[in-house]
Design a protein around this motif. Structure first.
Motif, PDB file in Angstrom:
ATOM      1  N   PHE A  13       6.860 -12.722   4.313  1.00 20.75           N
ATOM      2  CA  PHE A  13       5.888 -12.074   3.449  1.00 20.75           C
ATOM      3  C   PHE A  13       5.090 -13.101   2.655  1.00 20.75           C
ATOM      4  N   ALA A  14       3.805 -12.814   2.472  1.00 13.68           N
ATOM      5  CA  ALA A  14       2.966 -13.652   1.613  1.00 13.68           C
ATOM      6  C   ALA A  14       2.007 -12.757   0.845  1.00 13.68           C
ATOM      7  N   LEU A  15       1.964 -12.941  -0.461  1.00 16.82           N
ATOM      8  CA  LEU A  15       0.991 -12.254  -1.306  1.00 16.82           C
ATOM      9  C   LEU A  15      -0.238 -13.141  -1.409  1.00 16.82           C
ATOM     10  N   LEU A  16      -1.376 -12.649  -0.918  1.00 20.97           N
ATOM     11  CA  LEU A  16      -2.594 -13.449  -0.873  1.00 20.97           C
ATOM     12  C   LEU A  16      -3.468 -13.254  -2.096  1.00 20.97           C
ATOM     13  N   LYS A  17      -3.527 -12.025  -2.611  1.00 28.88           N
ATOM     14  CA  LYS A  17      -4.379 -11.769  -3.761  1.00 28.88           C
ATOM     15  C   LYS A  17      -3.881 -10.535  -4.491  1.00 28.88           C
ATOM     16  N   ARG A  18      -3.899 -10.616  -5.802  1.00 29.19           N
ATOM     17  CA  ARG A  18      -3.537  -9.465  -6.630  1.00 29.19           C
ATOM     18  C   ARG A  18      -4.316  -9.536  -7.928  1.00 29.19           C
ATOM     19  N   ASP A  19      -5.169  -8.532  -8.155  1.00 26.53           N
ATOM     20  CA  ASP A  19      -5.846  -8.408  -9.435  1.00 26.53           C
ATOM     21  C   ASP A  19      -6.013  -6.923  -9.736  1.00 26.53           C
ATOM     22  N   ALA A  20      -6.864  -6.583 -10.679  1.00 25.05           N
ATOM     23  CA  ALA A  20      -6.968  -5.198 -11.135  1.00 25.05           C
ATOM     24  C   ALA A  20      -7.464  -4.247 -10.052  1.00 25.05           C
ATOM     25  N   THR A  21      -8.212  -4.754  -9.075  1.00 27.97           N
ATOM     26  CA  THR A  21      -8.804  -3.872  -8.066  1.00 27.97           C
ATOM     27  C   THR A  21      -8.447  -4.244  -6.632  1.00 27.97           C
ATOM     28  N   THR A  22      -7.700  -5.324  -6.434  1.00 20.54           N
ATOM     29  CA  THR A  22      -7.418  -5.798  -5.084  1.00 20.54           C
ATOM     30  C   THR A  22      -5.955  -6.186  -4.931  1.00 20.54           C
ATOM     31  N   LEU A  23      -5.398  -5.827  -3.791  1.00 17.35           N
ATOM     32  CA  LEU A  23      -4.059  -6.284  -3.422  1.00 17.35           C
ATOM     33  C   LEU A  23      -4.106  -6.633  -1.940  1.00 17.35           C
ATOM     34  N   GLU A  24      -3.752  -7.858  -1.630  1.00 14.95           N
ATOM     35  CA  GLU A  24      -3.808  -8.343  -0.251  1.00 14.95           C
ATOM     36  C   GLU A  24      -2.510  -9.058   0.076  1.00 14.95           C
ATOM     37  N   ALA A  25      -1.904  -8.716   1.216  1.00 19.33           N
ATOM     38  CA  ALA A  25      -0.631  -9.322   1.590  1.00 19.33           C
ATOM     39  C   ALA A  25      -0.496  -9.346   3.109  1.00 19.33           C
TER      40      ALA A  25
END
Length: 246
Positions: free
Chosen positions: A31-43
């Motif tokens: 697993f890798a979390l690529l991006k996480r902010d208030a409007t985006t989640l990418e993994a």
């Protein structure tokens, strides 16, 4: 439909792409979390040469696009919480067994990365719920797009394990690893990952227990009929925490 789907995926991918880290994560197993902010989640999750990239983006207030890119297929969801409407948008070949096996560890990785239930952003909640739903998408079948609406409603069942009416049928359902109905995993009726008798997975996805989810668990209802339950049903049963039966 195909042109609209491709346009929607292109827009979401453009908004959520991460330069550099994506390629590095794609080369690594697990697993890798690529991006996480208030409007985006990418993994991403990669294992044995197969991989999936999940991207959830709130494109406008309470409207979320969620895509699962396996290379082929790409499966997308458009969820408009303002209108209470969801769209299931598959593109490409049927999902195969190796690809389907990536969904559960992807969900567990996401659950460890996001906030606890009740504190999640709209994007995080959508990602958790739709990844839970991806666990029941049929394998080896050519999928067709469809729309589902929350206005059709759902019927919650009791959280306490026991014999229950699950919409024209009487079956054992409710919380607990032993609530198997005599076969399969426990937690029958949960709109999300079940739980085993000897293994107790993390409490991920939703804690909604409904008739349509129970019917699906017993092979009495289709995965599409449970779509609105997975996406919109409120969490009527609490979670007792990670590593415990729930």
């Amino acid at each position: 439909m195909k042109k609209l789907f491709v346009a929607a995926i292109t827009m979401v991918m453009a908004m959520g792409c991460s330069d550099g880290p994506t390629q590095l994560a794609d080369e690594a197993e697990g697993f890798a979390l690529l991006k996480r902010d208030a409007t985006t989640l990418e993994a991403t999750y990669r294992s044995g040469g197969a991989s999936v990239r999940m991207l959830a983006v709130e494109t406008s207030a309470n409207v979320v696009e969620v895509t699962y890119d396996f290379g082929d297929p790409v499966i997308g969801f458009h969820i408009d919480y303002n209108q209470g409407v969801g769209k299931f948008m598959p593109e490409g070949s049927p999902l195969d067994a190796a690809q389907a096996q990536l969904v559960t560890p992807l969900l567990e990785g996401i659950s460890n990365a996001v906030a606890e239930e009740g504190q999640r952003t709209r994007t995080e909640d959508a990602a958790m719920r739709q990844t839970s739903f991806m666990q029941i998408v049929p394998v080896g079948e050519l999928l067709s797009p469809y729309q589902y609406v929350s206005a059709r409603g759902w019927t919650h069942i009791s959280c306490t394990c026991g014999s229950q009416n699950i919409g024209g049928y009487t079956r054992q359902a409710g919380r607990g690893c032993g609530c198997t109905g005599g076969s399969g995993q426990g937690c029958k009726g949960r709109c999300g990952q079940g739980c085993g008798i000897t293994s107790t997975p993390a409490c991920v996805g939703t804690t909604a227990y409904t008739q349509d989810c129970a019917k699906h668990d017993y092979g009495l209802g289709s995965f599409s009929a449970a779509s609105d339950d997975y996406t919109f049903a409120s969490n009527n049963c609490s979670c007792s925490g990670v590593g415990t039966c729930y």
